[in-house]
Design a protein around this motif. Sequence first.
Motif, PDB file in Angstrom:
ATOM      1  N   GLU A 106       0.837  -1.206   0.000  1.00  0.00           N
ATOM      2  CA  GLU A 106       0.000   0.000   0.000  1.00  0.00           C
ATOM      3  C   GLU A 106       0.873   1.258   0.000  1.00  0.00           C
ATOM      4  N   ALA A 107       1.831   1.300   0.923  1.00  0.00           N
ATOM      5  CA  ALA A 107       2.700   2.474   1.040  1.00  0.00           C
ATOM      6  C   ALA A 107       3.514   2.693  -0.232  1.00  0.00           C
ATOM      7  N   VAL A 108       4.059   1.621  -0.767  1.00  0.00           N
ATOM      8  CA  VAL A 108       4.899   1.723  -1.970  1.00  0.00           C
ATOM      9  C   VAL A 108       4.071   2.148  -3.178  1.00  0.00           C
ATOM     10  N   LEU A 109       2.896   1.542  -3.375  1.00  0.00           N
ATOM     11  CA  LEU A 109       2.069   1.907  -4.518  1.00  0.00           C
ATOM     12  C   LEU A 109       1.638   3.368  -4.433  1.00  0.00           C
ATOM     13  N   LYS A 110       1.259   3.833  -3.254  1.00  0.00           N
ATOM     14  CA  LYS A 110       0.908   5.256  -3.083  1.00  0.00           C
ATOM     15  C   LYS A 110       2.091   6.138  -3.455  1.00  0.00           C
ATOM     16  N   HIS A 111       3.264   5.769  -2.972  1.00  0.00           N
ATOM     17  CA  HIS A 111       4.474   6.556  -3.192  1.00  0.00           C
ATOM     18  C   HIS A 111       4.854   6.585  -4.677  1.00  0.00           C
ATOM     19  N   VAL A 112       4.871   5.427  -5.305  1.00  0.00           N
ATOM     20  CA  VAL A 112       5.233   5.343  -6.725  1.00  0.00           C
ATOM     21  C   VAL A 112       4.214   6.110  -7.576  1.00  0.00           C
ATOM     22  N   ALA A 113       2.933   5.963  -7.264  1.00  0.00           N
ATOM     23  CA  ALA A 113       1.894   6.694  -8.009  1.00  0.00           C
ATOM     24  C   ALA A 113       2.081   8.194  -7.855  1.00  0.00           C
ATOM     25  N   SER A 114       2.384   8.631  -6.648  1.00  0.00           N
ATOM     26  CA  SER A 114       2.616  10.065  -6.409  1.00  0.00           C
ATOM     27  C   SER A 114       3.812  10.560  -7.209  1.00  0.00           C
ATOM     28  N   GLU A 115       4.896   9.791  -7.198  1.00  0.00           N
ATOM     29  CA  GLU A 115       6.085  10.174  -7.971  1.00  0.00           C
ATOM     30  C   GLU A 115       5.788  10.250  -9.460  1.00  0.00           C
ATOM     31  N   ARG A 116       4.888   9.413  -9.936  1.00  0.00           N
ATOM     32  CA  ARG A 116       4.542   9.379 -11.361  1.00  0.00           C
ATOM     33  C   ARG A 116       3.392  10.324 -11.704  1.00  0.00           C
ATOM     34  N   GLY A 117       2.840  10.997 -10.688  1.00  0.00           N
ATOM     35  CA  GLY A 117       1.748  11.932 -10.924  1.00  0.00           C
ATOM     36  C   GLY A 117       0.429  11.262 -11.249  1.00  0.00           C
ATOM     37  N   VAL A 118       0.242  10.034 -10.741  1.00  0.00           N
ATOM     38  CA  VAL A 118      -0.982   9.271 -11.001  1.00  0.00           C
ATOM     39  C   VAL A 118      -1.903   9.381  -9.791  1.00  0.00           C
ATOM     40  N   GLU A 119      -3.143   9.774 -10.053  1.00  0.00           N
ATOM     41  CA  GLU A 119      -4.132   9.844  -8.980  1.00  0.00           C
ATOM     42  C   GLU A 119      -4.720   8.459  -8.770  1.00  0.00           C
ATOM     43  N   ILE A 120      -4.648   7.972  -7.546  1.00  0.00           N
ATOM     44  CA  ILE A 120      -5.103   6.620  -7.244  1.00  0.00           C
ATOM     45  C   ILE A 120      -5.427   6.523  -5.757  1.00  0.00           C
ATOM     46  N   THR A 121      -6.397   5.717  -5.420  1.00  0.00           N
ATOM     47  CA  THR A 121      -6.738   5.431  -4.025  1.00  0.00           C
ATOM     48  C   THR A 121      -6.205   4.042  -3.712  1.00  0.00           C
ATOM     49  N   VAL A 122      -5.473   3.910  -2.607  1.00  0.00           N
ATOM     50  CA  VAL A 122      -4.879   2.614  -2.245  1.00  0.00           C
ATOM     51  C   VAL A 122      -5.159   2.325  -0.772  1.00  0.00           C
TER      52      VAL A 122
END
Length: 157
Positions: free
Chosen positions: A20-36
């Motif tokens: 969860e933490a990693v996917l949120k972090h990677v999505a944020s770095e890539r500028g992807v809006e996502i709920t995890v």
Amino acid sequence: MAPSVLIVCLGNICRSPIGEAVLKHVASERGVEITVDSAGTAGYHVGEEPDERAVATCRKFGVPISHAARKVHPDDFHRFTYILAADESNLRNLQRIQPKNSTASLKLWGSLVDGRAIEDPYYGDMDGFESTFNQCVKLSHAFLDEVLGEFDTKTSL
């Protein structure tokens, strides 16, 4: 609408909170809006914080982690776009409790890269937690690549 993802392991204190933490972090770095979010198929640790070794590993790599363990609920199969299982055993447990009218796409998270399960680091040492972390980084990128590809395909039709 932003996709939503539930990452699932057994107790929800090691693999899935790291995921969860990693996917949120990677999505944020890539500028992807996502709920995890993350959950477990068993209720052994409901309400507990992630294992201290999971927290230490995430902090070591500069990834924020904050979660209280919870058990998968039938409503999750309608609330989330994707449910990603850490291993085959948890995938089978999810398939067993999945409502017939579920709207979530359910799969083994490792199927996006090499088909490997995320091994449970609980009974091991810090190396296992770092291995889990690194696997979650690869899987997060693969997942986002797939989701972005699906989104591009849907928006171009």
